[in-house]
Design a protein around this motif. Structure first.
Motif, PDB file in Angstrom:
ATOM      1  N   LYS A  70      -5.262  -6.816  16.969  1.00 33.09           N
ATOM      2  CA  LYS A  70      -4.215  -6.163  15.758  1.00 33.09           C
ATOM      3  C   LYS A  70      -4.822  -5.014  15.404  1.00 33.09           C
ATOM      4  CE  LYS A  70      -1.934 -10.420  14.642  1.00 33.09           C
ATOM      5  NZ  LYS A  70      -1.517 -11.231  13.406  1.00 33.09           N
ATOM      6  N   ILE A  71      -4.038  -3.969  15.177  1.00 32.00           N
ATOM      7  CA  ILE A  71      -4.368  -2.634  14.607  1.00 32.00           C
ATOM      8  C   ILE A  71      -3.715  -2.494  13.324  1.00 32.00           C
ATOM      9  CG2 ILE A  71      -4.421  -0.163  14.865  1.00 32.00           C
ATOM     10  CD1 ILE A  71      -4.255  -0.552  18.105  1.00 32.00           C
ATOM     11  N   LYS A  72      -4.457  -2.212  12.256  1.00 31.79           N
ATOM     12  CA  LYS A  72      -3.896  -2.331  11.014  1.00 31.79           C
ATOM     13  C   LYS A  72      -2.933  -1.095  10.786  1.00 31.79           C
ATOM     14  CE  LYS A  72      -7.969  -4.160   8.557  1.00 31.79           C
ATOM     15  NZ  LYS A  72      -9.069  -4.035   7.681  1.00 31.79           N
ATOM     16  N   SER A  73      -2.144  -1.031   9.599  1.00 27.23           N
ATOM     17  CA  SER A  73      -1.445  -0.043   9.224  1.00 27.23           C
ATOM     18  C   SER A  73      -2.319   1.080   8.719  1.00 27.23           C
ATOM     19  CB  SER A  73      -0.295  -0.193   8.386  1.00 27.23           C
ATOM     20  OG  SER A  73      -0.814  -0.746   7.250  1.00 27.23           O
ATOM     21  N   ALA A  74      -1.925   2.375   8.785  1.00 26.36           N
ATOM     22  CA  ALA A  74      -2.875   3.307   8.346  1.00 26.36           C
ATOM     23  C   ALA A  74      -1.915   4.545   7.797  1.00 26.36           C
ATOM     24  CB  ALA A  74      -3.906   3.921   9.326  1.00 26.36           C
ATOM     25  N   LYS A  75      -2.546   5.418   7.039  1.00 33.09           N
ATOM     26  CA  LYS A  75      -2.034   6.611   6.539  1.00 33.09           C
ATOM     27  C   LYS A  75      -2.646   7.767   7.395  1.00 33.09           C
ATOM     28  CE  LYS A  75      -1.811   5.612   1.568  1.00 33.09           C
ATOM     29  NZ  LYS A  75      -2.269   5.958   0.169  1.00 33.09           N
ATOM     30  N   VAL A  76      -1.850   8.593   8.053  1.00 31.26           N
ATOM     31  CA  VAL A  76      -2.402   9.734   8.934  1.00 31.26           C
ATOM     32  C   VAL A  76      -1.922  11.071   8.495  1.00 31.26           C
ATOM     33  CG1 VAL A  76      -2.692   8.190  11.024  1.00 31.26           C
ATOM     34  CG2 VAL A  76      -0.579   9.212  10.680  1.00 31.26           C
TER      35      VAL A  76
END
Length: 90
Positions: A70-76
């Motif tokens: 699982k890849i976490k949500s992120a701000k990019v």
């Protein structure tokens, strides 16, 4: 062009020392970082806009083992070039 070449270019164009050009570039980068950290946007007319977008959580694969992770949500950070920059490149 890397950072030191950019500092040299700024110093020549603005007729200032490399140290002053380096401080100016660091101040610009710091200002953009701090504004984006607060989820703001930075618009430079004729150049473009820096903003933050949200990337949703998703599943991916570990390339070594093939296991699902699982890849976490992120701000990019996101950059959208302005019309003048697009015209200068084309």
């Amino acid at each position: 062009m890397n950072k030191s070449e950019l500092i040299d270019h700024i110093a020549k164009q603005a007729d200032i020392s490399k140290a002053a050009a380096g401080r100016a570039l660091e101040a610009l980068i710091g200002g953009v970082k701090s504004t984006l950290k607060k989820s703001g946007t930075v618009s430079i007319v004729g150049f473009g806009s820096f903003s933050i977008t949200k990337r949703a959580a998703r599943s991916g694969r570990n390339p070594r083992t093939g296991a699902t992770i699982k890849i976490k949500s992120a701000k990019v950070p996101k950059f959208k070039p302005g019309k003048a920059l697009k015209d200068a490149v084309n």
